[in-house]
Design an enzyme around this catalytic site. Structure first.
Site, PDB file in Angstrom:
ATOM      1  N   CYS A 184      23.808  26.621  -0.683  1.00 31.46           N
ATOM      2  CA  CYS A 184      24.219  26.008  -1.944  1.00 31.46           C
ATOM      3  C   CYS A 184      25.620  25.399  -1.886  1.00 31.46           C
ATOM      4  CB  CYS A 184      24.123  27.019  -3.086  1.00 31.46           C
ATOM      5  SG  CYS A 184      25.293  28.387  -2.972  1.00 31.46           S
ATOM      6  N   ASP A 210      24.238  32.231   1.823  1.00 30.19           N
ATOM      7  CA  ASP A 210      25.253  31.901   0.817  1.00 30.19           C
ATOM      8  C   ASP A 210      26.561  32.513   1.287  1.00 30.19           C
ATOM      9  OD1 ASP A 210      26.463  31.027  -1.529  1.00 30.19           O
ATOM     10  OD2 ASP A 210      25.788  32.745  -2.713  1.00 30.19           O
TER      11      ASP A 210
END
Length: 307
Positions: A264, A224
């Site tokens: 993500c 991330d």
């Protein structure tokens, strides 16, 4: 009883599996169910900027026959003159559900307490359960059974994504590894909650400081952004601390040959992940981004059925 999704372990393993099954069905037939026909309205509140969350909830609510009401806290009383609890009392008389992308987890908990409609955490500083449902759907599509798979997360394990992978992954019966500096490890209470859930599902949580050890034999490699919203003033320090945890092709080569890469998004190519990885053949990030739509629709349908 009104059900909410504020953190990943608000769902039991069986409930999580039910939602993922429904998400797969809705991906095949987008207009299979329309519980919001009328149209009923869902309030979608943003404290933070957004692309995937805004689009996927707006489109998903419309797919379910409803009308999304997008609210910016900058142009509302929430967080200023009005408390989350009072805002919820106003909204619950007019909307079918409340979705909130915010900072403090405590605000979501206050909003949900005693509220008559479902409240969904669309991201907080502590957890990102909607993203994890989409990620699990993506992994399920590419790997089949979730139970027993090894997922390795690299970077800031104390971010919302790191902590949600810990909780959501073990709920699915996965073995979750978090590779980070000690000071970036997930909170101890979150790990303890995950350990209790893992005892029910056969999953596990393991914390690593050596990224190579964490990657060895993994089925899924995850990272991330290193600089989340609100952490911009820490950027230089974070880059120094987290550079050893960059996902490179060399790191990917330590995982299984058929390992997949997920992120993500948005991604900072060259920082937490090299371009050759995120744009390479093992990356499934675009499936993952689309699956926000299907997973969130399934979640909304499921929560409305609990009313």
């Amino acid at each position: 009883m009104t059900r909410h999704l504020l953190r990943d372990d608000d769902l039991t393993p069986q409930e999580q599996a039910e939602i993922l099954t429904l998400a797969a069905e809705l991906k095949t037939d987008r207009w299979k169910v329309q519980p919001l026909a009328g149209p009923q309205t869902v309030a979608v509140i943003f404290d933070k900027s957004s692309t995937r969350t805004r689009v996927s909830f707006a489109v998903g609510i419309a797919d379910l026959g409803g009308s999304p009401l997008i609210i910016s806290t900058a142009n509302s009383q929430l967080g200023g003159k009005e408390t989350p609890a009072d805002t919820a009392r106003v909204l619950e008389r007019q909307v079918a559900a409340i979705v909130w992308r915010t900072y403090a987890q405590a605000g979501l908990e206050e909003m949900a307490a005693g509220t008559r409609v479902p409240v969904i955490n669309a991201l907080s500083d502590d957890f990102h359960p909607c993203q994890i449902l989409a990620d699990l759907l993506t992994i399920q599509e590419h790997k089949g059974e979730l139970k027993g798979l090894t997922l390795a997360f690299f970077g800031d394990g104390r971010t919302n994504m790191g902590q949600s992978y810990v909780l959501g992954g073990v709920t699915a019966g996965m073995h979750v590894r978090v590779a980070s500096p000690v000071e970036y490890a997930p909170r101890e209470d979150v790990v303890a909650d995950a350990d209790r859930r893992a005892a029910q599902t056969g999953g596990s949580v393991a914390l690593y400081t050596d990224p190579n050890e964490a990657a060895a034999g993994a089925d899924i490699i995850v990272t991330d952004t290193w600089v989340s919203m609100g952490k911009e003033d820490e950027k230089l320090q974070r880059l120094r601390d987290l550079t050893p945890y960059k996902v490179s092709q060399e790191l990917m080569s330590l995982a299984k040959d058929d390992a997949i890469f997920i992120h993500c998004l948005p991604a900072d190519r060259g920082y937490e992940v090299d371009a050759e990885v995120i744009d390479g053949p093992q990356s499934v990030v675009w499936d993952e981004a689309e699956n926000r739509l299907h997973a969130q629709k399934a979640l909304l349908v499921w929560l409305l059925q609990q009313q």
